[in-house]
Scaffold this motif. Structure first.
Motif, mmCIF file in Angstrom:
data_model
loop_
_atom_site.group_PDB
_atom_site.id
_atom_site.type_symbol
_atom_site.label_atom_id
_atom_site.label_comp_id
_atom_site.label_asym_id
_atom_site.label_seq_id
_atom_site.Cartn_x
_atom_site.Cartn_y
_atom_site.Cartn_z
ATOM 1 N N ALA A 346 0.695 -1.130 0.059
ATOM 2 C CA ALA A 346 0.022 0.164 -0.077
ATOM 3 C C ALA A 346 0.894 1.275 -0.031
ATOM 4 N N ARG A 347 0.388 2.180 -0.166
ATOM 5 C CA ARG A 347 1.094 3.601 -0.091
ATOM 6 C C ARG A 347 0.287 4.800 0.787
ATOM 7 N N TRP A 348 0.596 5.299 1.550
ATOM 8 C CA TRP A 348 0.452 6.099 2.488
ATOM 9 C C TRP A 348 0.649 7.641 2.399
ATOM 10 N N ASP A 349 0.064 8.399 2.064
ATOM 11 C CA ASP A 349 0.523 9.642 1.439
ATOM 12 C C ASP A 349 0.794 10.786 2.694
ATOM 13 N N GLY A 350 0.969 9.870 3.686
ATOM 14 C CA GLY A 350 1.142 11.204 5.019
ATOM 15 C C GLY A 350 -0.348 11.487 5.670
ATOM 16 N N GLU A 351 -1.378 11.306 5.306
ATOM 17 C CA GLU A 351 -2.828 11.365 5.949
ATOM 18 C C GLU A 351 -3.730 9.896 4.875
ATOM 19 N N THR A 352 -3.737 8.888 4.191
ATOM 20 C CA THR A 352 -4.532 8.241 4.163
ATOM 21 C C THR A 352 -3.792 7.476 3.739
#
Length: 400
Positions: A346-352
């Motif tokens: 998964a990829r976390w963008d700093g918020e979601t």
């Protein structure tokens, strides 16, 4: 075996390595092998926290006569009496008789005459770092098992230490095996794949202070595998990639038994990474650990993250060697989970966080694009956008 039980069983097999005392600059990334106590107090005496003038605490209205200066490393040797002031800089010792520091911007000076032009400090010791403010002599500063980073190294030096007790650096050998593997990625036949797992696992291991080396690729041949294991007899931990499953050419288990190792457990209820194997072999007075990882690259890295790194941290003396999870909100829904606990790239963008669409265990592209793994329990219900999920951070082995 479920993941938590398997990790607990594996860590119980780890024997601590010998303790050595190392110059602090050589301990970064390692773990304290004993509690760290202060050998001095910090600061050793009352010091100024600001640039200004030191005066007696009962003399905050002025005027004053400037009688000298206390600079960092160059203290004023006299005594301050009522009506007197000493110019003082940040980090300088508070002179005898000094009980307050008035900021220089709150004062007006003409020659050696000083008058109050702003506000006196309240309380009077507001800009003073008291003796022992940071830590007193003998104080417990860091517990055994604490990882030593820049701040911990600086604290140890400030506390009067030049060397720190740490476990010696573990020796790791990574062996990748399979007839389909090509050692040269620039010349790879149609029936082959480049041997990427060994280099990937060594790179992951070197996120810690580890003496890691690679041997392979090794062909699917029991004698060749036994020879590769024997060549790693000086390693504290051997990590293999490939050959741990149940196919006709998966020869790791018989090779380990022929080498004299004992199979501790095999197969874990996780996805990816089910065909994981743990073995031990007595080598003199020490027990050698073998972690047999699956050959699919994603399975190999995920299981190395969950098993190899914790073992290396435990060998280094970490108090808590397992990776830590954090909770993040989903950006998109997730389908119900399967019968095994699953780790989604998964990829976390700093918020979601958003699970990547390609989850095949051979897909390195989605692994390289991921910065977290979503931890999905077995039989997890469907999740909606905005729901909380737990994730492992892939940077720094999940310890950041």
């Amino acid at each position: 075996m479920d993941l938590d039980e398997a990790q607990s069983h594996l860590l119980a097999l780890v024997e601590p390595l010998a303790i050595e005392h190392v110059d602090i600059e050589g301990t970064l990334g390692r773990y304290l092998a004993a509690p760290l106590h202060a050998r001095r107090c910090q600061p050793m005496a009352d010091m100024s926290a600001m640039d200004g003038y030191a005066v007696a605490e009962d003399d905050l209205a002025g005027p004053w006569r400037v009688i000298g200066e206390s600079a960092a490393g160059h203290p004023f040797t006299g005594t301050i009496n009522a009506g007197e002031a000493v110019r003082i800089s940040t980090g300088a010792l508070l002179p005898s008789g000094g009980r307050a520091v008035i900021l220089q911007e709150d004062l007006h000076r003409a020659g050696d005459k000083l008058t109050l032009a702003g506000e006196a400090p309240s309380p009077g010791n507001r800009h003073i770092r008291a003796k022992g403010m940071d830590f007193p002599d003998g104080h417990l500063l860091l517990a055994a098992g604490t990882q030593i980073g820049p701040a911990q190294a600086g604290l140890a030096i400030a506390a009067g230490h030049r060397h720190l007790p740490v476990c010696r650096i573990p020796r790791l050998t990574v062996i990748d095996s399979g007839d389909e593997l090509s050692s040269d990625p620039e010349f790879c036949a149609e029936h082959q794949i480049p041997a990427s797992n060994g280099a990937m696992l060594v790179a992951l291991a070197r996120s810690l202070p580890v003496d890691a080396k690679r041997n392979g690729p090794i062909p699917d041949d029991i004698e060749a595998l036994v020879a590769a294991l024997e060549a790693a007899s000086d390693a504290d931990i051997i990590v293999t990639s490939g050959g741990a499953s149940v196919g006709d050419h998966d020869l790791l288990r018989p090779a380990l038994e022929a080498w004299g190792a004992r199979i501790e457990f095999w197969r874990i209820a996780i996805k990816p990474g089910k065909p994981l194997l743990i073995a031990t072999r007595n080598r003199g007075a020490r027990r050698q650990l073998v972690i047999g990882l699956p050959g699919n690259p994603v399975s190999s890295l995920v299981t190395a993250y969950l098993f190899m790194l914790p073992v290396l941290r435990a060998l280094l003396g970490a108090a808590d060697p397992l990776p830590r999870k954090i909770t993040i909100r989903l950006a998109e829904p997730l389908k119900p989970g399967g019968a095994r606990r699953e780790f989604l790239r998964a990829r976390w963008d700093g918020e979601t966080v958003r699970a990547l669409s390609l989850q095949d265990s051979g897909a390195l592209s989605s692994l390289a694009a991921s910065n977290v793994l979503i931890d999905r329990p077995a039989h997890a219900p469907a999740a909606l956008a905005g729901d909380d999920v737990q994730v492992f951070l892939l940077q720094n082995g999940g310890i950041a």
